[in-house]
Design a protein around this motif. Structure first.
Motif, PDB file in Angstrom:
ATOM      1  N   ALA A   9       0.830  -1.206   0.000  1.00  0.00           N
ATOM      2  CA  ALA A   9       0.000   0.000   0.000  1.00  0.00           C
ATOM      3  C   ALA A   9       0.868   1.261   0.000  1.00  0.00           C
ATOM      4  O   ALA A   9       0.574   2.239  -0.691  1.00  0.00           O
ATOM      5  CB  ALA A   9      -0.918  -0.004   1.221  1.00  0.00           C
ATOM      6  N   PHE A  10       1.932   1.241   0.774  1.00  0.00           N
ATOM      7  CA  PHE A  10       2.827   2.409   0.798  1.00  0.00           C
ATOM      8  C   PHE A  10       3.491   2.593  -0.561  1.00  0.00           C
ATOM      9  O   PHE A  10       3.632   3.730  -1.050  1.00  0.00           O
ATOM     10  CB  PHE A  10       3.889   2.250   1.903  1.00  0.00           C
ATOM     11  CG  PHE A  10       3.440   2.783   3.231  1.00  0.00           C
ATOM     12  CD1 PHE A  10       2.537   2.074   4.025  1.00  0.00           C
ATOM     13  CD2 PHE A  10       3.903   4.000   3.716  1.00  0.00           C
ATOM     14  CE1 PHE A  10       2.113   2.561   5.254  1.00  0.00           C
ATOM     15  CE2 PHE A  10       3.493   4.504   4.934  1.00  0.00           C
ATOM     16  CZ  PHE A  10       2.596   3.782   5.712  1.00  0.00           C
ATOM     17  N   ARG A  11       3.898   1.494  -1.172  1.00  0.00           N
ATOM     18  CA  ARG A  11       4.538   1.631  -2.495  1.00  0.00           C
ATOM     19  C   ARG A  11       3.532   2.187  -3.503  1.00  0.00           C
ATOM     20  O   ARG A  11       3.852   3.049  -4.314  1.00  0.00           O
ATOM     21  CB  ARG A  11       5.099   0.280  -2.956  1.00  0.00           C
ATOM     22  CG  ARG A  11       6.449  -0.044  -2.347  1.00  0.00           C
ATOM     23  CD  ARG A  11       7.117  -1.218  -3.059  1.00  0.00           C
ATOM     24  NE  ARG A  11       6.467  -2.495  -2.747  1.00  0.00           N
ATOM     25  CZ  ARG A  11       6.774  -3.231  -1.670  1.00  0.00           C
ATOM     26  NH1 ARG A  11       7.686  -2.812  -0.807  1.00  0.00           N
ATOM     27  NH2 ARG A  11       6.159  -4.361  -1.444  1.00  0.00           N
ATOM     28  N   ALA A  13       1.037   4.056  -2.870  1.00  0.00           N
ATOM     29  CA  ALA A  13       0.727   5.449  -2.558  1.00  0.00           C
ATOM     30  C   ALA A  13       1.830   6.396  -2.982  1.00  0.00           C
ATOM     31  O   ALA A  13       1.568   7.491  -3.482  1.00  0.00           O
ATOM     32  CB  ALA A  13       0.460   5.591  -1.059  1.00  0.00           C
TER      33      ALA A  13
ATOM     34  N   GLU B 113      -7.345   4.542  -2.853  1.00  0.00           N
ATOM     35  CA  GLU B 113      -6.576   4.027  -1.724  1.00  0.00           C
ATOM     36  C   GLU B 113      -5.323   4.851  -1.490  1.00  0.00           C
ATOM     37  O   GLU B 113      -4.964   5.170  -0.351  1.00  0.00           O
ATOM     38  CB  GLU B 113      -6.196   2.564  -1.982  1.00  0.00           C
ATOM     39  CG  GLU B 113      -5.418   1.951  -0.825  1.00  0.00           C
ATOM     40  CD  GLU B 113      -5.023   0.514  -1.108  1.00  0.00           C
ATOM     41  OE1 GLU B 113      -5.919  -0.330  -1.180  1.00  0.00           O
ATOM     42  OE2 GLU B 113      -3.826   0.254  -1.262  1.00  0.00           O
ATOM     43  N   ARG B 114      -4.672   5.232  -2.600  1.00  0.00           N
ATOM     44  CA  ARG B 114      -3.468   6.039  -2.473  1.00  0.00           C
ATOM     45  C   ARG B 114      -3.785   7.370  -1.792  1.00  0.00           C
ATOM     46  O   ARG B 114      -3.095   7.791  -0.869  1.00  0.00           O
ATOM     47  CB  ARG B 114      -2.860   6.285  -3.860  1.00  0.00           C
ATOM     48  CG  ARG B 114      -1.653   7.185  -3.838  1.00  0.00           C
ATOM     49  CD  ARG B 114      -1.036   7.311  -5.212  1.00  0.00           C
ATOM     50  NE  ARG B 114      -1.826   8.110  -6.131  1.00  0.00           N
ATOM     51  CZ  ARG B 114      -1.842   9.439  -6.127  1.00  0.00           C
ATOM     52  NH1 ARG B 114      -1.124  10.090  -5.245  1.00  0.00           N
ATOM     53  NH2 ARG B 114      -2.577  10.094  -6.991  1.00  0.00           N
ATOM     54  N   LEU B 117      -4.575   6.859   1.915  1.00  0.00           N
ATOM     55  CA  LEU B 117      -3.405   6.589   2.749  1.00  0.00           C
ATOM     56  C   LEU B 117      -2.594   7.868   2.946  1.00  0.00           C
ATOM     57  O   LEU B 117      -2.155   8.170   4.071  1.00  0.00           O
ATOM     58  CB  LEU B 117      -2.543   5.496   2.097  1.00  0.00           C
ATOM     59  CG  LEU B 117      -1.244   5.158   2.835  1.00  0.00           C
ATOM     60  CD1 LEU B 117      -1.509   4.763   4.280  1.00  0.00           C
ATOM     61  CD2 LEU B 117      -0.469   4.052   2.120  1.00  0.00           C
ATOM     62  N   TYR B 136       7.512   0.907   6.389  1.00  0.00           N
ATOM     63  CA  TYR B 136       6.689   0.251   5.371  1.00  0.00           C
ATOM     64  C   TYR B 136       6.966   0.737   3.951  1.00  0.00           C
ATOM     65  O   TYR B 136       6.527   0.117   2.999  1.00  0.00           O
ATOM     66  CB  TYR B 136       5.201   0.442   5.717  1.00  0.00           C
ATOM     67  CG  TYR B 136       4.844  -0.261   7.003  1.00  0.00           C
ATOM     68  CD1 TYR B 136       4.855  -1.656   7.082  1.00  0.00           C
ATOM     69  CD2 TYR B 136       4.548   0.448   8.150  1.00  0.00           C
ATOM     70  CE1 TYR B 136       4.566  -2.307   8.270  1.00  0.00           C
ATOM     71  CE2 TYR B 136       4.253  -0.191   9.338  1.00  0.00           C
ATOM     72  CZ  TYR B 136       4.272  -1.566   9.397  1.00  0.00           C
ATOM     73  OH  TYR B 136       4.005  -2.223  10.565  1.00  0.00           O
ATOM     74  N   TYR B 137       7.668   1.847   3.816  1.00  0.00           N
ATOM     75  CA  TYR B 137       7.986   2.295   2.455  1.00  0.00           C
ATOM     76  C   TYR B 137       9.458   2.063   2.140  1.00  0.00           C
ATOM     77  O   TYR B 137       9.798   1.613   1.060  1.00  0.00           O
ATOM     78  CB  TYR B 137       7.633   3.775   2.297  1.00  0.00           C
ATOM     79  CG  TYR B 137       7.736   4.273   0.869  1.00  0.00           C
ATOM     80  CD1 TYR B 137       7.306   3.490  -0.201  1.00  0.00           C
ATOM     81  CD2 TYR B 137       8.259   5.525   0.585  1.00  0.00           C
ATOM     82  CE1 TYR B 137       7.401   3.936  -1.502  1.00  0.00           C
ATOM     83  CE2 TYR B 137       8.352   5.976  -0.727  1.00  0.00           C
ATOM     84  CZ  TYR B 137       7.920   5.184  -1.762  1.00  0.00           C
ATOM     85  OH  TYR B 137       8.011   5.620  -3.051  1.00  0.00           O
TER      86      TYR B 137
END
Lengths: 418, 178
Positions: A9-11, A13, B113-114, B117, B136-137
């Motif tokens: 999800a972070f990627r 985003a 979703e992006r 978030l 997480y990134y």
């Protein structure tokens, strides 16, 4: 959501944000530009020691000389002391890189202008387009810079502090005793930037009560210009930097070497908008100058005109047009591709006004309308323009201050003395 | 660990060798940019932040302790630069009412979703956002995150857990729909 889903999800985003392909190159070029400064690794302590030693020397000399830039003595009545008839221009103490210009002029519109002379602090106001001038001096000390901040108010930097001059009330109010602000770029009467005698950029937001030094990625700085709330350019002997984000970050646009044989002593930029601007680099006293132009906000700077036999090739960079020899001062940008500058012959005491309308590729020059005795020493003349009205101010040692005004872009002039 | 090559580049950089500095830090540009982009939600600002961080790294390289990892040291500078940028730009931030994304964007689940978030992260405190982005990134271990934020791995682990709980609360509706 599982741990691995969070990573995804972070990627999803944030991977949409990509740097431009040349961004890393530009970033390391910026480091290279910064690396030529005094704060590179391994040199920091040496640089700090050198700065400390320089400060010690400066303060020692100031004490010995009775404070070179301290307020001059006042008469018992509190009036400014009268300067000698022909006092020499002040010699800056060591560490001072920016000297005040001997003549200054700031134009509000084609009718209203302030003119001043740095060595005696005299300030004259015209409200009729230069037909008559009235002395309005109320501050003390040498004059460093003048700037109108609204239709009625000017900020004036002097050797005794920073003042507000209110035209309607003919009133002076001292904002701060700080006396090293040699170039002003204020937004209004309470906020703005200035360049100090030491080449620092400082900012105030409380009418000059406090100033904070701002790192513009360049030192020393001789000129600063804001064209909007976010964009500004700073210039100095080592090149040009600019900000696009209100001063949070500064990017190097032009890097000049400090060569053993000589280097740029004074740099100035002039922008009419966020894209079109000129820059002038003065290569030492009497050494000549180079004028650059940009049409893309400084992404590319092109050397257009120079006194090419008096400047090194690393500075002239193939500039095609010739400017008259002499000391160049007061670059005034009048349109995206048009500018004026003054060419001074300090030994003869003469000045010429040169103009370009094609981004600096061709210049036409005409003598300033002052008749001065032969071999009359003088400092650079000052020039300001608003529309077709040009205001020219000169301080000639033997004759004193001179004023000239043209309302037809220099075709005809009215001259006089304050 | 600092390899012999890295140590050599460090030594040359400290002596003023700009090219050695570039060889050492160019591989870290992408990580720096990703961190800045996630913290600032703006590619242009992220470029500026990393550029300024590189200049600060050059100027402060003498503070780097040989034997440590360069990556968390540099990411610390980037994170601080992001904070400075945010602080310096406060005047330009205008508080607007919650803006509904365009209908077309909302229909695309990935885009929605992006945006959700990013919006949820923006509502978290800066440190919580930093921990989540690093974890997480940038897929960093708790040990390495500890080096960036100046905390023990155990403290980082619990702080990250608390940050994740807050993120889930802010991001709840969108996450629940998945």
């Amino acid at each position: 959501m599982e741990e691995r889903d969070l990573h995804q999800a972070f990627r999803t985003a944030f991977d949409v944000h990509r740097p431009r392909p040349d961004a890393p190159d530009r970033a390391f070029e910026r480091v290279a530009a910064g690396a030529s400064g005094a704060y590179g690794p391994g040199r920091r302590l040496a640089g700090a020691s050198a700065v400390g030693l320089a400060l010690l020397v400066v303060f020692t000399l100031l004490i010995v000389r009775g404070a070179a830039i301290a307020p001059p003595a006042s008469s018992p009545a509190g009036r400014p002391s009268i300067a000698p008839a022909t006092p020499p221009l002040p010699t800056p103490p060591p560490g001072v890189v920016n000297q005040p210009q001997p003549s200054l002029v700031a134009v509000l519109d084609e009718h209203v202008a302030l003119a001043g002379w740095s060595r005696d602090g005299e300030v004259e106001l015209t409200v009729d387009g230069g037909a008559t001038w009235k002395p309005v001096s109320g501050q003390q000390g040498q004059l460093f810079d003048l700037q109108w901040v609204d239709g009625d108010t000017a900020v004036v930097s002097t050797g005794t502090g920073l003042y507000l001059f209110t035209r309607s009330a003919s009133r002076w109010a001292r904002l701060t005793p700080r006396n090293d602000l040699v170039h002003l770029d204020f937004t209004d009467r309470s906020a703005g930037f200035a360049v100090t005698a030491a080449g620092d950029v400082v900012e105030t937001s409380d009418s000059g009560r406090t100033f904070a030094i701002r790192d513009v990625g360049l030192h020393p700085v001789t000129w600063l210009q804001w064209v909007s709330s976010t964009r500004a350019w700073a210039a100095g002997p080592k090149g040009i930097t600019m900000t696009r984000d209100g001063g949070a970050t500064w990017v190097s646009q032009l890097t000049l070497p400090v060569a053993p044989g000589g280097s740029v002593e004074h740099a100035q930029v002039g922008f009419r908008d966020e894209a079109n601007g000129f820059a002038m680099f003065d290569y030492g006293p009497g050494g000549g100058s180079v004028v650059y132009h940009t049409a893309d906000g400084g992404a590319t700077w092109t050397a257009e005109g120079c006194t090419c036999d008096a400047v090194p090739t690393w500075l002239s960079l193939g500039a095609a047009s010739m400017l008259p020899p002499g000391r160049h001062s007061d670059l005034v940008v009048t349109a995206p591709s048009s500018a004026l500058l003054v060419v001074n012959d300090p030994r003869a005491g003469t000045a010429s006004v040169c103009a370009t309308t094609d981004a600096g590729r061709e210049w036409s020059c005409s003598p300033a309308p002052f008749t001065t005795p032969p071999r009359t020493e003088s400092g650079p003349a000052a020039l300001a323009a608003r529309g077709p009205s040009w205001f020219l101010v000169h301080d000639v040692t033997t004759t004193g201050p001179l004023l000239a005004v043209s309302h037809d872009t220099g075709a005809t002039w009215t001259t006089g003395r304050p | 660990m600092v390899t012999a090559t890295t140590a050599e580049l460090l030594e040359r950089s400290l002596a003023g060798d700009r090219l050695a500095f570039e060889r050492l830090f160019r591989p870290l540009y992408d990580d720096g940019f990703r961190l800045a982009a996630a913290m600032l939600s703006d590619a242009s600002l992220a470029e500026d932040a990393v550029q300024e961080a590189l200049l600060k790294a050059w100027r402060k390289l003498y503070t780097f302790r040989t034997g440590e990892d360069v990556r968390p040291w540099f990411l610390t500078i980037v994170a601080n630069q992001c904070r400075s940028l945010r602080r310096a730009r406060w005047w330009s931030v205008q508080r607007l009412a919650e803006v509904e994304p365009p209908a077309r964007a909302r229909q695309d689940p990935a885009v929605a979703e992006r945006m959700d978030l990013e919006a949820a992260l923006r509502r978290l405190p800066r440190r919580a956002r930093l921990l989540l982005v690093l974890r997480y990134y940038l897929d960093m271990s708790f040990e390495d995150i500890g080096l960036v934020v100046g905390a023990s791995p155990a403290a980082v682990k619990s702080s990250t857990h608390r940050a994740l709980v807050r993120l889930r609360a802010e991001w709840g509706p969108a996450e629940a729909s998945n």
